[in-house]
Write an enzyme that holds these catalytic residues in place. Sequence first.
Site, PDB file in Angstrom:
ATOM      1  N   TRP A   1       7.175  -0.967  -8.209  1.00  0.00           N
ATOM      2  CA  TRP A   1       8.243  -1.550  -7.546  1.00  0.00           C
ATOM      3  C   TRP A   1       9.465  -1.831  -8.197  1.00  0.00           C
ATOM      4  O   TRP A   1      10.517  -1.405  -7.848  1.00  0.00           O
ATOM      5  CB  TRP A   1       7.601  -2.820  -6.912  1.00  0.00           C
TER       6      TRP A   1
ATOM      7  N   ALA B   1      -3.690   1.597  12.331  1.00  0.00           N
ATOM      8  CA  ALA B   1      -5.074   1.588  12.097  1.00  0.00           C
ATOM      9  C   ALA B   1      -5.635   0.316  12.648  1.00  0.00           C
ATOM     10  O   ALA B   1      -7.006   0.440  12.809  1.00  0.00           O
ATOM     11  CB  ALA B   1      -5.159   1.342  10.722  1.00  0.00           C
TER      12      ALA B   1
ATOM     13  N   THR C   1       3.988   1.573  -0.934  1.00  0.00           N
ATOM     14  CA  THR C   1       4.624   1.473  -2.331  1.00  0.00           C
ATOM     15  C   THR C   1       3.964   2.077  -3.013  1.00  0.00           C
ATOM     16  O   THR C   1       4.312   2.685  -3.941  1.00  0.00           O
ATOM     17  CB  THR C   1       5.217  -0.007  -2.207  1.00  0.00           C
TER      18      THR C   1
ATOM     19  N   LYS D   1       6.660  -6.496  10.779  1.00  0.00           N
ATOM     20  CA  LYS D   1       6.007  -6.089   9.818  1.00  0.00           C
ATOM     21  C   LYS D   1       7.009  -5.134   8.890  1.00  0.00           C
ATOM     22  O   LYS D   1       6.838  -4.830   7.907  1.00  0.00           O
ATOM     23  CB  LYS D   1       4.987  -4.743  10.292  1.00  0.00           C
TER      24      LYS D   1
ATOM     25  N   PHE E   1       3.733  -8.236  -8.997  1.00  0.00           N
ATOM     26  CA  PHE E   1       4.982  -9.148  -8.527  1.00  0.00           C
ATOM     27  C   PHE E   1       5.531 -10.070  -9.797  1.00  0.00           C
ATOM     28  O   PHE E   1       4.653 -10.289 -10.629  1.00  0.00           O
ATOM     29  CB  PHE E   1       4.542 -10.172  -7.459  1.00  0.00           C
TER      30      PHE E   1
ATOM     31  N   LYS F   1       0.777  -1.253   0.079  1.00  0.00           N
ATOM     32  CA  LYS F   1       0.029   0.069  -0.055  1.00  0.00           C
ATOM     33  C   LYS F   1       0.762   1.231   0.039  1.00  0.00           C
ATOM     34  O   LYS F   1       0.619   2.208  -0.754  1.00  0.00           O
ATOM     35  CB  LYS F   1      -0.938  -0.101   1.250  1.00  0.00           C
TER      36      LYS F   1
ATOM     37  N   PHE G   1      -3.465  -0.383   6.737  1.00  0.00           N
ATOM     38  CA  PHE G   1      -4.164  -1.875   6.854  1.00  0.00           C
ATOM     39  C   PHE G   1      -5.041  -1.821   5.755  1.00  0.00           C
ATOM     40  O   PHE G   1      -5.126  -1.034   4.866  1.00  0.00           O
ATOM     41  CB  PHE G   1      -4.541  -2.173   8.137  1.00  0.00           C
TER      42      PHE G   1
ATOM     43  N   ARG H   1       2.513   8.050   6.737  1.00  0.00           N
ATOM     44  CA  ARG H   1       2.649   7.972   8.379  1.00  0.00           C
ATOM     45  C   ARG H   1       4.099   8.004   8.579  1.00  0.00           C
ATOM     46  O   ARG H   1       4.865   7.311   7.604  1.00  0.00           O
ATOM     47  CB  ARG H   1       1.646   6.922   9.079  1.00  0.00           C
TER      48      ARG H   1
END
Length: 558
Positions: free
Chosen positions: A411, A275, A75, A107, A383, A73, A303, A96
């Site tokens: 990415w 979150a 990224t 995480k 991916f 998210k 999240f 954030r």
Amino acid sequence: MSYKTDIEIAREANKKPIQEIGAKLGIDSDSLLPFGHDKAKVSQEFINSVQGNENGKLILVTAINPTPAGEGKTTTTVGLGDGLNRIGKKAAICIREASLGPNFGMKGGAAGGGYAQVVPMEDMNLHFTGDFHAITAAHNLLSAMIDNHIYWGNTLEIDERRVTWKRVLDMNDRALRDVVTSLGGVANGFPRQTGFDITVASEVMAILCLATSLEDLEKRLGDMIVAYRRDRTPIYCRDIKADGAMTVLLKDAMQPNLVQTLENNPAFVHGGPFANIAHGCNSVAATTTALKVADYVVTEAGFGADLGAEKFMNIKCRKAGLAPDCVVLVATVRAMKMNGGVAKADLGAENVEAVEEGCPNLGRHISNLKTFGVPVVVAINHFVTDTDAEVQAVKDYVEAQGSEAILCQHWAKGSEGTEELATRVAEIADANVSQFAPLYRDELSLFEKIETIAKRIYRADEVLADQKIRDQLRQWEEAGYGHLPICMAKTQYSFSTDPNLRGAPLGHSVPVREVRLSAGAGFVVVVCGEIMTMPGLPSRPASENIRLNAEGEIEGLF
């Protein structure tokens, strides 16, 4: 084929002086308070000076329920911001700050990944500009002053059994969840049971992220309820006379931080409430400032959309008078396969049927977001193992839901991989088709608001709450807090309160374990299921792999 790690890519970044980044948004060097060469705080004087500007377009990035496969998210937020700048738009990113707890736990950091990152990555994921330390210090100053007041005679008649204000630490440490303080004799005070939360769960964090000025910050801090008397009347932070000193500690932390992406585009990084246990959005100060100096602002909510986006809409937008013009919902083929029952070890093999079986989780989020009246675009975070057939299966499913899905390769390719998404998002935002409205009215009772979220967002059949909790909610309504929104604290892994219940479950219940009044922040926290406000470390924490190499560079951060 091997790929560079996030930290290797970040270390190779061609960063520009932060003054050049500020200039892109019209922020002069005198309005920046530098922390080295690559990060700075934006002065309150500058923020005040741009309040007459028109707002830019607000784009929210959210995601499906997270899985161990990863959704990307942050990224995608960074990639979309870079993509908008690539197609000639004046765009800024708002995300954030990272908490040390998950950085050293499981995480990881909060700076994006691959070629869609915010830098300096190491600083952002560690001490940064000291905001979290300031929040921790301010919170614990109040804790110390409460116990000190009791020690020196307790003129406020605080019931020591009903001190609700805990202490905080920006680290995952399960041993501190429940503790007894003041042992060791008379000189150390009166023993009582208390505990620690993680800093990002502190009401001080929530207040910093919702306050609009230092004056508003001090008022909100003063409004916090920290304890009760024997007759159940509340004791406020202002009664302890801590609000002024706390504001002093938070004075610099209140100013938003400006950094840059790998492609030298501006990013505001400020505040960091989780979150799953808090409201999960970056600061109102950062978002509203960005809207005054950029034509497009891309921000994220933590999240899945059932947590972060719901709270963004019902808490942040309600409190700050904001309205998103478009929502980008991030999903991955890998996560669809996990929701379809595929084990993590088998995600590399093509399995179109599993993708299709996992898509209802995505569909539920699309439907939920549309209930807020906002247009939704799905970003398929690519991916290298994804096949064309799997990607097409997601696109076909999303089209059947009345939305559109766009493949994104940020990415691996940076902004080049998000041109199509950026173009479409800008078109939607410029069309002014959003008809945003919160999910519930202020006038509903607190329990009705909880039921509305549980039934309309989680699709639960019922909310389970014992009489003690219902009575507590009614008492807060009688005390004048019935208009407040709800901040649900529950697992991020499922629409339900069972982290193992994936997909789009129906027929489940939402058990409410505890309710907390955050009178200063301006919401009621509803703790559901087994959610913890002080996380623990996993069996093999990430900290085991973080170290300095022979050149003195950090390794192991991700």
